[in-house]
Design a protein around this motif. Structure first.
Motif, PDB file in Angstrom:
ATOM      1  N   THR A   1       3.376  -3.794 -13.656  1.00 16.19           N
ATOM      2  CA  THR A   1       3.346  -3.978 -12.202  1.00 16.19           C
ATOM      3  C   THR A   1       2.975  -2.682 -11.505  1.00 16.19           C
ATOM      4  N   PHE A   2       3.530  -1.574 -11.965  1.00 20.67           N
ATOM      5  CA  PHE A   2       3.180  -0.273 -11.386  1.00 20.67           C
ATOM      6  C   PHE A   2       1.692   0.004 -11.550  1.00 20.67           C
ATOM      7  N   ASP A   3       1.179  -0.229 -12.750  1.00 20.64           N
ATOM      8  CA  ASP A   3      -0.243   0.012 -12.997  1.00 20.64           C
ATOM      9  C   ASP A   3      -1.115  -0.845 -12.092  1.00 20.64           C
ATOM     10  N   GLU A   4      -0.685  -2.086 -11.889  1.00 24.48           N
ATOM     11  CA  GLU A   4      -1.493  -3.008 -11.106  1.00 24.48           C
ATOM     12  C   GLU A   4      -1.474  -2.666  -9.627  1.00 24.48           C
ATOM     13  N   ILE A   5      -0.340  -2.241  -9.109  1.00 27.45           N
ATOM     14  CA  ILE A   5      -0.297  -1.943  -7.678  1.00 27.45           C
ATOM     15  C   ILE A   5      -1.019  -0.635  -7.356  1.00 27.45           C
ATOM     16  N   ILE A   6      -1.027   0.300  -8.306  1.00 27.69           N
ATOM     17  CA  ILE A   6      -1.800   1.520  -8.104  1.00 27.69           C
ATOM     18  C   ILE A   6      -3.284   1.190  -8.052  1.00 27.69           C
ATOM     19  N   GLY A   7      -3.696   0.221  -8.857  1.00 25.75           N
ATOM     20  CA  GLY A   7      -5.096  -0.189  -8.866  1.00 25.75           C
ATOM     21  C   GLY A   7      -5.540  -0.450 -10.280  1.00 25.75           C
ATOM     22  N   PRO A   8      -6.430  -1.426 -10.490  1.00 29.67           N
ATOM     23  CA  PRO A   8      -6.897  -1.746 -11.836  1.00 29.67           C
ATOM     24  C   PRO A   8      -7.462  -0.504 -12.524  1.00 29.67           C
ATOM     25  N   ASP A   9      -6.870  -0.168 -13.660  1.00 30.77           N
ATOM     26  CA  ASP A   9      -7.301   0.957 -14.488  1.00 30.77           C
ATOM     27  C   ASP A   9      -6.979   2.320 -13.897  1.00 30.77           C
ATOM     28  N   LEU A  10      -6.842   2.424 -12.560  1.00 31.87           N
ATOM     29  CA  LEU A  10      -6.595   3.726 -11.969  1.00 31.87           C
ATOM     30  C   LEU A  10      -5.251   4.290 -12.409  1.00 31.87           C
TER      31      LEU A  10
ATOM     32  N   GLN B   1       0.824  -1.206   0.000  1.00 33.74           N
ATOM     33  CA  GLN B   1       0.000   0.000   0.000  1.00 33.74           C
ATOM     34  C   GLN B   1       0.857   1.254   0.000  1.00 33.74           C
ATOM     35  N   GLU B   2       1.941   1.235   0.753  1.00 32.48           N
ATOM     36  CA  GLU B   2       2.837   2.389   0.788  1.00 32.48           C
ATOM     37  C   GLU B   2       3.533   2.587  -0.561  1.00 32.48           C
ATOM     38  N   LEU B   3       3.824   1.496  -1.254  1.00 27.71           N
ATOM     39  CA  LEU B   3       4.378   1.619  -2.609  1.00 27.71           C
ATOM     40  C   LEU B   3       3.355   2.255  -3.548  1.00 27.71           C
ATOM     41  N   ALA B   4       2.100   1.817  -3.435  1.00 30.13           N
ATOM     42  CA  ALA B   4       1.038   2.393  -4.268  1.00 30.13           C
ATOM     43  C   ALA B   4       0.880   3.874  -3.987  1.00 30.13           C
ATOM     44  N   ASP B   5       0.888   4.239  -2.698  1.00 31.58           N
ATOM     45  CA  ASP B   5       0.764   5.652  -2.324  1.00 31.58           C
ATOM     46  C   ASP B   5       1.908   6.474  -2.920  1.00 31.58           C
ATOM     47  N   TYR B   6       3.111   5.924  -2.853  1.00 33.77           N
ATOM     48  CA  TYR B   6       4.276   6.634  -3.395  1.00 33.77           C
ATOM     49  C   TYR B   6       4.129   6.873  -4.897  1.00 33.77           C
ATOM     50  N   LEU B   7       3.707   5.857  -5.618  1.00 38.51           N
ATOM     51  CA  LEU B   7       3.591   5.990  -7.071  1.00 38.51           C
ATOM     52  C   LEU B   7       2.555   7.035  -7.460  1.00 38.51           C
ATOM     53  N   THR B   8       1.488   7.168  -6.666  1.00 37.62           N
ATOM     54  CA  THR B   8       0.460   8.149  -7.013  1.00 37.62           C
ATOM     55  C   THR B   8       0.908   9.583  -6.752  1.00 37.62           C
ATOM     56  N   THR B   9       2.066   9.770  -6.097  1.00 33.13           N
ATOM     57  CA  THR B   9       2.573  11.133  -5.897  1.00 33.13           C
ATOM     58  C   THR B   9       3.373  11.623  -7.097  1.00 33.13           C
ATOM     59  N   LEU B  10       3.690  10.749  -8.035  1.00 31.46           N
ATOM     60  CA  LEU B  10       4.635  11.092  -9.094  1.00 31.46           C
ATOM     61  C   LEU B  10       3.962  11.803 -10.264  1.00 31.46           C
ATOM     62  N   THR B  11       4.654  12.783 -10.805  1.00 32.43           N
ATOM     63  CA  THR B  11       4.239  13.380 -12.061  1.00 32.43           C
ATOM     64  C   THR B  11       4.580  12.412 -13.190  1.00 32.43           C
ATOM     65  N   PRO B  12       4.014  12.608 -14.380  1.00 33.00           N
ATOM     66  CA  PRO B  12       4.373  11.731 -15.500  1.00 33.00           C
ATOM     67  C   PRO B  12       5.871  11.664 -15.756  1.00 33.00           C
ATOM     68  N   GLU B  13       6.551  12.814 -15.660  1.00 32.66           N
ATOM     69  CA  GLU B  13       8.002  12.826 -15.891  1.00 32.66           C
ATOM     70  C   GLU B  13       8.721  12.038 -14.800  1.00 32.66           C
ATOM     71  N   GLN B  14       8.294  12.212 -13.555  1.00 33.46           N
ATOM     72  CA  GLN B  14       8.898  11.469 -12.458  1.00 33.46           C
ATOM     73  C   GLN B  14       8.639   9.974 -12.599  1.00 33.46           C
ATOM     74  N   MET B  15       7.431   9.621 -13.041  1.00 32.40           N
ATOM     75  CA  MET B  15       7.096   8.208 -13.214  1.00 32.40           C
ATOM     76  C   MET B  15       7.994   7.562 -14.256  1.00 32.40           C
ATOM     77  N   ARG B  16       8.290   8.272 -15.330  1.00 31.15           N
ATOM     78  CA  ARG B  16       9.185   7.725 -16.355  1.00 31.15           C
ATOM     79  C   ARG B  16      10.577   7.487 -15.771  1.00 31.15           C
TER      80      ARG B  16
END
Length: 242
Positions: A175-184, A49-64
């Motif tokens: 994997t990133f997409d899946e841990i954030i949540g299906p489709d989210l 859950q903490e990994l998912a929370d972290y990923l949702t803080t990222l901008t598109p550039e940061q995510m790349r």
């Protein structure tokens, strides 16, 4: 009708995230998550859950940038796992120090270090050429695409890890997409759009149940979902958009 269906779909998706739904991870996905934890000290002991929370803080550039970094570490884990399962006496492990100069994997026999290697998941041969210019005595295991491009240039010093850069990228992103949540994960592209979608989804879930949702309830619901003031989409920002 199309707009309503989209909101309902998003509401269901967010509901799954709120309830902590997670798919069973494959062995490779487990390594991706371990690579994400290794990528930064703050995530070293993070829960899913903490990994998912972290990923949702990222901008598109940061995510790349994070995806590229984690993909490289994932590749290191795959190489180590392959060595440790091949049945010979030699084993491999990632070097504990993440910024070790020139190498990131060590080989052992009987507990003694017998050598090390740099593992690279890249498509650009320039990264390989730069490595050998700085560390001519440290061999490289690289992804198949770049190894093919540089075929024979560095002799036995450059070897194919047998993993494709394209495959590593896809597994990491999936994997990133899946841990954030299906489709989210598709909606975590722009902070403003995400804010509107999440707040709309929460309201949609309430309305579908014949209820309304106050700002206080919104705050509580988001906090239960792990979406707090530490994320790019803050509770206050969401409430202000209602």
């Amino acid at each position: 009708m199309i707009r309503r269906s989209a909101i309902v779909s998003i509401a269901i998706t967010l509901g799954q995230l709120v309830s902590g739904q997670r798919s069973g991870w494959t062995d490779d996905q487990d390594l991706v998550l371990d690579a994400l934890r290794r990528s930064t000290t703050r995530l070293l002991d993070a829960t899913d859950q903490e990994l998912a929370d972290y990923l949702t803080t990222l901008t598109p550039e940061q995510m790349r940038g994070v995806t590229s970094n984690v993909k490289g570490i994932f590749h290191e884990y795959l190489v180590a796992r392959a060595e440790n399962l091949d049945g010979d006496e030699k084993t491999a492990a990632l070097i504990e120090l993440t910024n070790h100069p020139g190498a990131d994997l060590e080989y052992f026999i009987g507990g003694e270090i017998i050598g090390n290697v740099q593992v690279k998941a890249v498509q650009d041969p320039a990264a390989i050429i730069e490595h050998f210019s700085r560390y001519p005595d440290i061999d490289v295991l690289a992804t198949s695409e770049v190894t093919d491009l540089l075929s024979g240039m560095f002799g036995e010093r450059l070897r194919d890890s047998t993993f494709k850069n394209e495959d590593l990228t896809q597994i990491t992103q999936d994997t990133f997409d899946e841990i954030i949540g299906p489709d989210l994960g598709e909606f975590v592209q722009d902070a403003l759009v995400t804010s509107a979608l999440i707040s709309g989804a929460l309201q949609a879930r309430a309305l579908l149940g014949g209820q309304t949702m106050s700002p206080a309830q919104m705050r509580s619901h988001l906090e239960l979902a792990g979406i707090g003031v530490g994320t790019a989409v803050t509770v206050d920002a969401l409430i202000s958009m209602l």
